[in-house]
Design an enzyme around this catalytic site. Structure first.
Site, PDB file in Angstrom:
ATOM      1  N   LYS A 105       0.838  -1.204   0.000  1.00 20.65           N
ATOM      2  CA  LYS A 105       0.000   0.000   0.000  1.00 20.65           C
ATOM      3  C   LYS A 105       0.873   1.253   0.000  1.00 20.65           C
ATOM      4  CE  LYS A 105      -0.427  -0.321   5.016  1.00 20.65           C
ATOM      5  NZ  LYS A 105      -1.231  -0.915   6.086  1.00 20.65           N
ATOM      6  N   TYR A 112      15.550  29.981   9.300  1.00 28.33           N
ATOM      7  CA  TYR A 112      14.284  30.580   9.731  1.00 28.33           C
ATOM      8  C   TYR A 112      14.082  30.443  11.236  1.00 28.33           C
ATOM      9  CZ  TYR A 112      12.686  30.672   4.865  1.00 28.33           C
ATOM     10  OH  TYR A 112      12.553  30.925   3.530  1.00 28.33           O
TER      11      TYR A 112
HETATM   12  C1  LIG Z   1      -0.511  -1.939   6.669  1.00 30.97           C
HETATM   13  C2  LIG Z   1      -1.130  -3.207   7.082  1.00 30.97           C
HETATM   14  C3  LIG Z   1      -0.339  -4.328   7.332  1.00 30.97           C
HETATM   15  C4  LIG Z   1       1.171  -4.290   7.341  1.00 30.97           C
HETATM   16  O1  LIG Z   1       1.610  -3.765   8.567  1.00 30.97           O
HETATM   17  P1  LIG Z   1       3.167  -3.608   8.883  1.00 30.97           P
HETATM   18  O2  LIG Z   1       3.200  -3.116  10.278  1.00 30.97           O
HETATM   19  O3  LIG Z   1       3.693  -2.596   7.926  1.00 30.97           O
HETATM   20  O4  LIG Z   1       3.773  -4.951   8.695  1.00 30.97           O
HETATM   21  C5  LIG Z   1      -0.985  -5.518   7.613  1.00 30.97           C
HETATM   22  N1  LIG Z   1      -2.341  -5.583   7.664  1.00 30.97           N
HETATM   23  C6  LIG Z   1      -3.114  -4.522   7.437  1.00 30.97           C
HETATM   24  C7  LIG Z   1      -4.586  -4.659   7.520  1.00 30.97           C
HETATM   25  C8  LIG Z   1      -2.551  -3.303   7.154  1.00 30.97           C
HETATM   26  O5  LIG Z   1      -3.326  -2.237   6.938  1.00 30.97           O
END
Ligand SMILES: *Cc1c(COP(=O)(O)O)cnc(C)c1O
Length: 362
Positions: free
Chosen positions: A35, A257
């Protein structure tokens, strides 16, 4: 010439981490979570690096279509499911599996039945209270789904809120409490998928038939108190930029800044071609480490949109054109994240579009 900044994505590291998580999965099916543009590493690049995974899990239907069209022939899972009835024909057409987490989705499924083969996973809320049905509802939901012509129930999924070792076991949503709520659903014959990276690495009691590994595949520890090295995972992203100017300033000079950093001695301040518009967090405090010419150089002064400043007084070799690592193998992304009150995940995902990406085989 483009600005001297780039994100290097290490394909060898991605592959190594996949193998590492494969071992940790102990025979369970391995979903590689891609993702958010593969946590900033590039969706199609990650698809190539993770060709030995059993499936790709993601959020966007568009991304799912993109990996199919790019030749991914194994399984694909949508972790938040679909959002509109018009998505349903595409799920079938591209053989994309979806989670089902509420009754509205079931109504949409019914409205579009029958299907040739639509693969669904029942999302169960075991205590995180984000998505899913209660464990006790699962049986009824499953029957209802099986009753829809062409719908194939692939299994049950749930997600842990706190699988990192640093969380206390008394936490109201500890792994053991979530497992207890799952009850019989946590047993193997339900074809259950529960573990994220943290649970896969540290919670052997979780079990199940499949795991969903994300952040560890990209080489960052899910627990910032435990290093990548300790876990035998390799950072897959290096953010680096060159020094474009060096200022020799007296004691008592203000840098950048807000004049946040005041020199305590005659200092050499290097200006680096990376700013918050590149995804480096503006909230990074003075002292946040960077790495240049083999040494750690601390951030000195507020991060600007296109530049940041570091103190290289003690690094004689630092010169205009020196490459500065903002995060990567020498500066763990979690170290930068912790200094900013966030997690490595957020920094990876926030890598800006304007940063050129270079692929490295190692
Ligand atoms: C993002 C996600 C994962 C992966 O989690 P990590 O901590 O990056 O391994 C697994 N399951 C779901 C439902 C997620 O949204």
């Amino acid at each position: 010439m483009p600005r001297p900044i780039c994100a290097t994505i290490h394909m060898g590291a991605l592959k190594h981490n996949l193998e590492r998580m494969r071992r940790a999965a102990e025979g369970r099916m391995l979903w590689a979570v891609v993702k958010a543009n593969a946590y900033g590493h590039g969706l199609l690049r990650a698809m190539r690096a993770f060709k030995d995974a059993d499936g790709l899990a993601m959020i966007d239907l568009c991304d799912a279509q993109a990996v199919r069209e790019a030749g991914w022939s194994k399984r694909i899972l949508l972790l938040e499911g679909f959002f509109d009835e018009s998505d349903l024909p595409l799920l079938e057409k591209y053989d994309i599996e979806t989670i089902i987490h509420n009754r509205e989705m079931i109504q949409m499924l019914k409205a579009h039945a029958p299907y040739h083969s639509l693969k669904v996973h029942i999302k169960v809320n075991s205590g995180m209270n984000r998505l899913g049905f209660l464990p006790l509802e699962e049986k009824v939901i499953k029957e209802e789904l099986i009753g829809i012509k062409g719908v194939q129930v692939m299994g049950v999924v749930t997600h842990f809120a706190n699988a990192e070792p640093s969380y206390l076991s008394e936490n109201p949503a500890s792994v053991s409490k979530q497992l207890a709520r799952m009850g019989r659903l946590a047993q193997a014959d339900e074809n259950v998928c529960m573990a994220n990276s943290a649970a896969t690495l540290w919670r052997h009691e979780v079990g199940g038939d499949a795991v969903r590994a994300g952040v560890a595949l990209y080489g960052a520890s899910p627990d910032d108190k435990i290093s990548s090295k300790e876990l035998d995972i390799i950072p897959a992203m290096t953010l680096s930029a060159k020094i474009l100017a060096i200022q020799e300033v007296n004691k008592g000079e203000a840098i950048g800044y807000g004049s946040r950093f005041i020199t305590k001695r005659p200092s050499r301040i290097a200006v680096v071609a990376c700013g918050y518009a590149d995804g480096y967090p503006r909230c990074a405090p003075d002292g946040t480490p960077t790495f240049v010419e083999g040494q750690i150089a601390p951030i000195a002064g507020s991060v600007s949109m296109d530049m940041l400043t570091i103190d290289v007084t003690d690094i004689k070799d630092a010169h205009i054109g020196s490459v500065v690592e903002l995060w990567g193998k020498n500066v763990p992304i979690n170290t930068v994240a912790r200094a900013c009150g966030t997690i490595g995940y957020e920094l990876m995902c926030a890598l800006a579009l304007r940063v050129p990406v270079v692929e490295d085989e190692n």
